[in-house]
Design a protein around this motif. Structure first.
Motif, mmCIF file in Angstrom:
data_model
loop_
_atom_site.group_PDB
_atom_site.id
_atom_site.type_symbol
_atom_site.label_atom_id
_atom_site.label_comp_id
_atom_site.label_asym_id
_atom_site.label_seq_id
_atom_site.Cartn_x
_atom_site.Cartn_y
_atom_site.Cartn_z
ATOM 1 N N ARG A 61 98.176 55.453 69.902
ATOM 2 C CA ARG A 61 99.374 55.893 70.630
ATOM 3 C C ARG A 61 100.502 54.864 70.480
ATOM 4 N NH1 ARG A 61 96.976 56.557 75.079
ATOM 5 N NH2 ARG A 61 97.785 54.766 76.261
ATOM 6 N N LEU A 62 100.147 53.578 70.572
ATOM 7 C CA LEU A 62 101.158 52.535 70.412
ATOM 8 C C LEU A 62 101.707 52.537 68.986
ATOM 9 C CD1 LEU A 62 99.415 49.633 72.395
ATOM 10 C CD2 LEU A 62 101.443 50.925 73.106
ATOM 11 N N THR A 79 94.421 54.317 72.507
ATOM 12 C CA THR A 79 95.556 53.522 72.973
ATOM 13 C C THR A 79 96.257 52.857 71.800
ATOM 14 O OG1 THR A 79 94.483 53.091 75.104
ATOM 15 C CG2 THR A 79 96.268 51.610 74.455
ATOM 16 N N ASP A 127 97.263 49.906 79.093
ATOM 17 C CA ASP A 127 97.425 51.090 79.954
ATOM 18 C C ASP A 127 97.491 50.709 81.421
ATOM 19 O OD1 ASP A 127 97.394 52.932 77.810
ATOM 20 O OD2 ASP A 127 95.208 52.849 77.737
ATOM 21 N N ARG A 151 104.251 55.103 68.318
ATOM 22 C CA ARG A 151 105.569 54.723 68.830
ATOM 23 C C ARG A 151 106.232 53.666 67.939
ATOM 24 N NH1 ARG A 151 106.946 56.509 73.795
ATOM 25 N NH2 ARG A 151 105.336 57.548 75.038
ATOM 26 N N ASP A 158 102.837 52.093 77.622
ATOM 27 C CA ASP A 158 103.266 52.578 76.310
ATOM 28 C C ASP A 158 104.636 52.042 75.921
ATOM 29 O OD1 ASP A 158 100.955 53.981 76.055
ATOM 30 O OD2 ASP A 158 101.852 55.971 76.249
#
Length: 260
Positions: A248-249, A245, A219, A252, A185
């Motif tokens: 989630r990236l 995934t 991951d 960020r 991450d």
């Protein structure tokens, strides 16, 4: 004469053993002994030699051509892995490149897939340390090719070391395209120090930096950190990347693009 023939048979058998492992990914010692009609001790000696050459890694009871957190796959194996995904990523990445600009690509097989499409956006100045890419691009009209020197490493078919790092640090290109063995991450990772040093220098040598990674790299972590993900202006993944995934990236605030 007999000793020479015996040695030649050993070389041929080890080559065939390496090809078997690259084709299947991994195999047990007993399986290899059965396939090649030799003793378990002979298999162990052959695998020791192949490991010294960087072709495979041994583990208890067998060997693998696949990457681990501390071992990068041989170039011959990587050229056969995730071909369709790398092709999709390459087509997407090429769409990010402006004709007339300068591009630096690393020694990854994903970057090599990009190199196969660079004629579509020529004229370009292309900088690389990857011998396979150099041979591919040398005859292409509209490509001004600049080869990065250093010590040649046959396992990766590329030039690495202090000479290569120095050459990279003396340049600044419009776009840098790199791939790494793993990303979490927060960071991109690779297993080998000399490759990490070159990739770090490349990331710092671009006005815009593109990280191109297929879904098998997500991951995951490896031994060495290459760079924080915020160092990359664009992260390109293939369509098999897990949606959670990617989300989630993006949460960020990384710019993640999915190649169709």
């Amino acid at each position: 004469m007999k000793s020479r023939q015996h040695a030649d048979r050993g070389v041929a058998r080890r080559q065939a053993m390496a090809e078997h492992l690259m084709r299947h990914g991994s195999a047990s010692v007993s399986e290899l002994a059965e396939v090649f009609h030799v003793s378990v001790m002979t298999v162990h000696r052959d695998l020791d030699e192949l490991e010294l050459q960087g072709m495979v890694r041994k583990y208890r009871g067998g060997a693998s051509a696949q990457a681990s957190s501390v071992f990068e796959s041989n170039i011959a194996y990587r050229l056969t892995a995730q071909i369709a995904e790398k092709e999709a990523i390459a087509r997407h990445v090429v769409g990010l490149i402006e004709p007339g600009s300068s591009v630096m690509i690393d020694d990854s097989t994903t970057a090599l897939a990009v190199a196969r499409h660079l004629a579509e956006v020529a004229p370009l100045t292309v900088v690389t340390n990857f011998l396979e890419a150099i041979k591919l691009l040398a005859p292409v009209p509209g490509i001004r090719l600049m080869a990065l020197g250093g010590e040649y490493h046959p396992t990766h078919d590329s030039f690495l070391g202090v000479g290569c790092v120095d050459a990279v640090e003396a340049m600044n290109t419009d776009t840098v395209i790199v791939s790494t063995s793993a990303i979490s991450d927060r960071h991109a990772f690779h297993q080998e120090q000399e490759i990490v040093l070159v990739k770090r220098a490349m990331v710092a040598a671009g006005t815009r930096c593109v990280l191109a990674v297929d879904h098998t790299k997500l991951d995951r972590v490896a031994l060495h950190r290459v760079a924080p993900l915020e160092k990359f202006d664009v992260i390109v993944v293939d369509a098999q990347a897990p949606a959670e995934t990617v989300q989630r990236l993006r949460e960020r605030r990384y710019n993640v693009e999915v190649a169709g």
